[in-house]
Structure formats: C-alpha cells, structure tokens
Design an enzyme around this catalytic site. Sequence first.
Site, PDB file in Angstrom:
ATOM      1  CG  HIS A 187       6.020  -0.356   9.006  1.00 57.43           C
ATOM      2  ND1 HIS A 187       6.054  -1.723   9.096  1.00 57.43           N
ATOM      3  CD2 HIS A 187       6.118  -0.086   7.681  1.00 57.43           C
ATOM      4  CE1 HIS A 187       6.167  -2.251   7.882  1.00 57.43           C
ATOM      5  NE2 HIS A 187       6.207  -1.273   7.005  1.00 57.43           N
ATOM      6  CB  SER A 221      -0.921  -0.006   1.218  1.00 57.02           C
ATOM      7  OG  SER A 221      -1.800  -1.100   1.131  1.00 57.02           O
TER       8      SER A 221
HETATM    9  N1  INI Z   1       1.805  -3.185   2.932  1.00 54.03           N
HETATM   10  C1  INI Z   1       0.466  -3.386   2.918  1.00 54.03           C
HETATM   11  O1  INI Z   1      -0.189  -3.074   1.911  1.00 54.03           O
HETATM   12  N2  INI Z   1      -0.164  -3.912   3.994  1.00 54.03           N
HETATM   13  C2  INI Z   1       0.515  -4.280   5.114  1.00 54.03           C
HETATM   14  O2  INI Z   1      -0.140  -4.754   6.088  1.00 54.03           O
HETATM   15  C3  INI Z   1       1.922  -4.102   5.146  1.00 54.03           C
HETATM   16  N3  INI Z   1       2.688  -4.515   6.291  1.00 54.03           N
HETATM   17  O3  INI Z   1       2.203  -5.318   7.077  1.00 54.03           O
HETATM   18  O4  INI Z   1       3.839  -4.117   6.451  1.00 54.03           O
HETATM   19  C4  INI Z   1       2.555  -3.530   4.025  1.00 54.03           C
HETATM   20  N4  INI Z   1       3.875  -3.333   4.033  1.00 54.03           N
HETATM   21  C5  INI Z   1       4.638  -3.114   2.825  1.00 54.03           C
HETATM   22  C6  INI Z   1       4.670  -1.663   2.421  1.00 54.03           C
HETATM   23  O5  INI Z   1       3.417  -1.253   1.892  1.00 54.03           O
HETATM   24  C7  INI Z   1       5.726  -1.441   1.330  1.00 54.03           C
HETATM   25  O6  INI Z   1       5.421  -2.263   0.230  1.00 54.03           O
HETATM   26  C8  INI Z   1       7.154  -1.764   1.811  1.00 54.03           C
HETATM   27  O7  INI Z   1       7.448  -1.077   3.000  1.00 54.03           O
HETATM   28  C9  INI Z   1       8.184  -1.357   0.725  1.00 54.03           C
HETATM   29  O8  INI Z   1       8.149   0.057   0.490  1.00 54.03           O
END
Ligand code: INI
Length: 159
Positions: A93, A61
């Site tokens: 986070h 996201s």
């Molecule tokens: N991204 C999500 O869409 N949902 C989540 O619950 C999530 N968690 O749990 O960390 C999540 N993390 C990834 C983040 O969106 C990025 O893709 C990543 O940090 C790379 O930039």
Amino acid sequence: MTVFEGRFTDLSGLRLAVVVARFNDLVTAKLLSGCLDCLSRHGVDVSETSAQLDQAWVPGSFEIPLVAKRLATSGRYDVVITLGAVIRGDTPHFDVVVAEASKGVATVSRESGVPVIFGVLTTDTMQQALERAGIKNNLGWSYALEALEMGSLMRAMPS
Ligand code: INI
C-alpha cells in the site's frame, strides 16, 4: 521594495519540532541524525534539555500528519520537520501511505500557517533509501536547512 528571505544566522529564538516515523527506523534514525547535526551546526540547541527543540515519534509515516498538526497548532513551534521512509518494494500500500503523508503534511502546513517540512523519503528499494539517508547523502541535513530557512522567512514576514 521589500525582499523577504530566510537567514541562517541569529536562529536563537527559533523553536522547532521533529516528527519521526519508527517504521524503517534503520533509515529514519539516520535522517534524524543528519537533521540534528545540521541544526546543531547552525546554533540550535539539540541537547536533551533543549528548550528549542522537541521530538515526537510515531509508528509510521501514515501517522505523521496527525501529530504534525497537533504540534503545528500548539503555538509552541515556528517550524515542524517530518521524517519518514516509505519503500515501495516492501509496501503493497505504498501509494496510500505516501499520498496520505504528503497530502496530510501539505494540508497541516497550509491550514496552521506553520511551515511543515516534508521529509518523507519515497523510494523503490531499501538501498535507495539508505543512499539518501547517509550512504551517499543525508537528506536529513537538507530537511533541516529547509526548516531553518522557512522558520526564519516566516518570522521575517508580516503576520
Ligand atoms: N510506514 C512507513 O513509514 N513506511 C513504510 O514503508 C510502511 N510500509 O511499508 O507499510 C509504513 N507502514 C505503516 C503505516 O505508516 C502506518 O503506521 C500503519 O498503517 C498504521 O496506521
């Protein structure tokens, strides 16, 4: 007096893009399927050869706003739908990802002038997310309706 409102008929020329996060794809794939079902039932061509609808997949996201911006500013789409699922239980986070996704989507929408629908579920548990992605209700359907309404409304309004 003019009353501007979106309509759910005569959507033939409407062009849409959907940005979907792969993270928690158990949930986001279900949101996408609800979204496509709604679009299809309102006459949008959702086939693989559709000239009306494109999809973009992003890792999570957090990446949604960047890709939504590229799509919204391309001049090709009347409305962009974003689909994601951020689950607090699994995400130290959580607040950072949710804040960036929500602020980012709002900014892209305002600055591009193209409606960008915020379809990122934010829940405490996977169970809650699944309930909103089809076990009880599929919010993908609602996001699609909101997209059709906003796309149609913006077309009806003076530029
Ligand atoms: N991204 C999500 O869409 N949902 C989540 O619950 C999530 N968690 O749990 O960390 C999540 N993390 C990834 C983040 O969106 C990025 O893709 C990543 O940090 C790379 O930039």
